[in-house]
Scaffold this motif. Structure first.
Motif, short mmCIF file in Angstrom:
data_model
loop_
_atom_site.label_atom_id
_atom_site.label_comp_id
_atom_site.label_asym_id
_atom_site.label_seq_id
_atom_site.Cartn_x
_atom_site.Cartn_y
_atom_site.Cartn_z
N ASP A 39 -21.13 -6.31 29.09
CA ASP A 39 -21.27 -7.63 29.73
C ASP A 39 -20.67 -8.70 28.83
O ASP A 39 -20.69 -8.57 27.60
CB ASP A 39 -22.76 -7.92 29.98
N HIS A 40 -20.18 -9.78 29.43
CA HIS A 40 -19.66 -10.89 28.63
C HIS A 40 -20.78 -11.61 27.89
O HIS A 40 -20.55 -12.27 26.88
CB HIS A 40 -18.88 -11.88 29.50
N ASP A 41 -22.02 -11.46 28.39
CA ASP A 41 -23.20 -11.94 27.68
C ASP A 41 -23.65 -10.82 26.75
O ASP A 41 -24.13 -9.78 27.19
CB ASP A 41 -24.30 -12.30 28.68
N THR A 81 -13.31 3.47 29.12
CA THR A 81 -13.01 2.90 30.43
C THR A 81 -13.04 1.38 30.34
O THR A 81 -14.01 0.81 29.83
CB THR A 81 -14.02 3.38 31.49
N VAL A 82 -11.98 0.75 30.83
CA VAL A 82 -11.87 -0.71 30.83
C VAL A 82 -12.12 -1.19 32.25
O VAL A 82 -11.30 -0.97 33.15
CB VAL A 82 -10.49 -1.17 30.33
N ALA A 83 -13.27 -1.82 32.47
CA ALA A 83 -13.67 -2.29 33.80
C ALA A 83 -14.04 -3.77 33.75
O ALA A 83 -15.08 -4.19 34.23
CB ALA A 83 -14.84 -1.46 34.33
N THR A 84 -13.18 -4.55 33.13
CA THR A 84 -13.36 -5.97 32.92
C THR A 84 -12.47 -6.75 33.90
O THR A 84 -11.68 -6.15 34.63
CB THR A 84 -12.97 -6.32 31.48
N PRO A 85 -12.56 -8.08 33.94
CA PRO A 85 -11.65 -8.86 34.80
C PRO A 85 -10.18 -8.58 34.48
O PRO A 85 -9.80 -8.26 33.35
CB PRO A 85 -12.02 -10.31 34.49
N PRO A 108 -5.47 -3.98 38.44
CA PRO A 108 -4.15 -3.67 37.91
C PRO A 108 -4.21 -3.46 36.40
O PRO A 108 -5.02 -4.09 35.71
CB PRO A 108 -3.33 -4.91 38.24
N MET A 109 -3.35 -2.59 35.89
CA MET A 109 -3.38 -2.26 34.46
C MET A 109 -3.11 -3.49 33.60
O MET A 109 -3.71 -3.65 32.52
CB MET A 109 -2.35 -1.17 34.18
N ASP A 185 -7.83 -16.69 42.68
CA ASP A 185 -7.60 -17.65 41.60
C ASP A 185 -6.54 -17.07 40.67
O ASP A 185 -6.76 -16.05 40.01
CB ASP A 185 -8.90 -17.88 40.83
N PRO A 186 -5.36 -17.70 40.57
CA PRO A 186 -4.28 -17.13 39.74
C PRO A 186 -4.67 -16.93 38.28
O PRO A 186 -4.15 -16.01 37.63
CB PRO A 186 -3.16 -18.17 39.87
N GLU A 187 -5.56 -17.74 37.75
CA GLU A 187 -5.94 -17.59 36.35
C GLU A 187 -6.70 -16.30 36.09
O GLU A 187 -6.64 -15.74 35.00
CB GLU A 187 -6.78 -18.78 35.89
N MET A 188 -7.41 -15.81 37.10
CA MET A 188 -8.20 -14.59 36.94
C MET A 188 -7.56 -13.37 37.60
O MET A 188 -7.64 -12.26 37.09
CB MET A 188 -9.61 -14.80 37.49
N ALA A 189 -6.92 -13.58 38.74
CA ALA A 189 -6.37 -12.45 39.51
C ALA A 189 -4.90 -12.20 39.22
O ALA A 189 -4.40 -11.10 39.45
CB ALA A 189 -6.58 -12.68 41.00
#
Length: 377
Positions: A39-41, A81-85, A108-109, A185-189
């Motif tokens: 988690d980011h927290d 496993t990388v399951a982050t934004p 996406p990778m 949102d382009p900054e995140m997606a």
């Protein structure tokens, strides 16, 4: 057989994809969840990891702590496993690969083609495994379709029609829901919304089944809900290296459709259809013959389909077990055994290149553009 050590970054409590990974990785006894930065927290992530059975000293506050903590251990994790934004995939994947870890990254990778090409070069240099979670390609009956095409059972593939369309983002009043908003949102997606989120699964599936690669494409994007910066509906026509014609529709505003992922493959001597909401069946029609239903678990299936089926015919296994099949193939690869065709960093590179070229094509009124990454042209 000794269980492999597995670590997860992201996918914490309340995550949409986290449970599928945890069920999938541990379904067949290949992996045990040994480390996590969930988690980011930081405190919330540590607490949740320990509730999942991770030892306190391997429940990390962030991915940097996990990298430092794991790389010096004799029992370091065999797979991360990388399951982050989306925006964090590249830096995490790159760091772990360069430190000698195998990685499974959510799609996406990366956010850019340049980043994806760098990942492919790191894999080539280090020899580490980097897989991308195009998990729909791991359903047993999708593997059966791939096998049928490879064996020539429908002749040369002429046409592929596929779509991944749903209506779950069709309510404009829900546009500020955090679980929805980030996707546009382009900054995140990144540069693309719906095509990068869902449509790219359909394009990868077309390549996977046909055993071919997309060479060029023409795209039309639409943001049907005006507050969205990125598209929520897209139509992409594509041509493959061996001449196959492709038609792809993807949408998140198709109200009334639930999951909506399906693919039809039409060859010289037959056609096939697979639908994610009925994943145990292939509809197969030989030229001039009657349509047949091929069932998961029945006799006569390819070894590739049979080895990824766990329960008897007519019993559904579902999405988490498709994710599990990716982990089955990864475990075999890590152990040096024969394995199936799990999606690789190269697939991730081809996908993000197609996303960027589809965006460019849509901005150019559907101009046909080369879909291949620069390093493969």
């Amino acid at each position: 057989m000794k269980r492999l050590q597995w670590g997860m970054i992201g996918g914490g409590e309340g995550s949409q994809i986290g449970p599928a990974h945890r069920m999938g990785a541990q379904a067949d006894g290949n992996f045990v969840l040994a480390a996590g930065a969930l988690d980011h927290d930081a405190e919330r992530g540590k607490d949740y990891a320990q509730r999942l059975g991770v030892a306190a000293d391997r429940a990390y506050g962030n991915w940097q702590e996990m990298l430092e903590g794991e790389k010096s251990r004799e029992d370091r994790v065999d797979l991360v496993t990388v399951a982050t934004p989306n925006s964090t995939h590249f830096e995490i994947t790159k760091a772990f690969l360069e430190a000698g870890f195998n990685v499974l990254c959510e799609k996406p990778m990366t956010m850019s083609v340049e980043e994806a090409e760098e990942v492919v070069k790191i894999v080539e240099k280090t020899g580490q495994i980097c897989a991308v979670n195009y998990c729909y390609s791991a359903y047993p009956m999708v593997r059966e379709m791939r096998n049928m095409v490879a064996k020539g059972e429908i002749g040369q593939v002429r046409l592929i029609v596929t779509n991944f369309s749903h209506g779950h983002h069709g309510d404009a009043a829900d546009a500020d829901n955090p679980r929805v908003r980030w996707r546009y949102d382009p900054e995140m997606a990144g540069v693309s919304g719906q095509f990068a989120d869902c449509g790219i699964h359909a394009m990868h599936m077309a390549s996977f089944i046909a055993g071919d690669e997309v060479r060029s494409l023409s795209a039309d994007f639409a943001s049907t809900i005006g507050s969205r910066e990125l598209e929520d509906d897209a139509m992409v026509n594509f041509r493959m290296e061996n001449g196959t014609v492709g038609r792809l529709w993807t949408s998140s505003v198709a109200v009334g459709r639930q999951h909506g992922f399906e693919i039809q493959v039409f060859g010289e001597t037959g056609g096939m259809k697979w639908f994610a909401e009925q994943p145990n069946q292939i509809m197969y029609t030989p030229l001039g013959g009657r349509t047949q239903i091929i069932e998961k678990g029945e006799g006569g299936l390819s070894d590739e389909a049979a080895r990824l089926s766990r329960v008897a015919i007519a019993h559904p296994e579902g999405f988490p077990m498709a994710v599990a099949n990716i982990y089955v193939d990864l475990a075999a690869a890590i152990r040096g055994e024969a394995h199936g065709a799990f999606p690789s960093a190269t697939d991730g590179l081809r996908s993000i290149a197609a996303v960027h070229q589809a965006v460019a094509s849509a901005k150019a009124d559907g101009a046909w553009l080369d879909a291949r990454p620069p390093m493969f042209r």
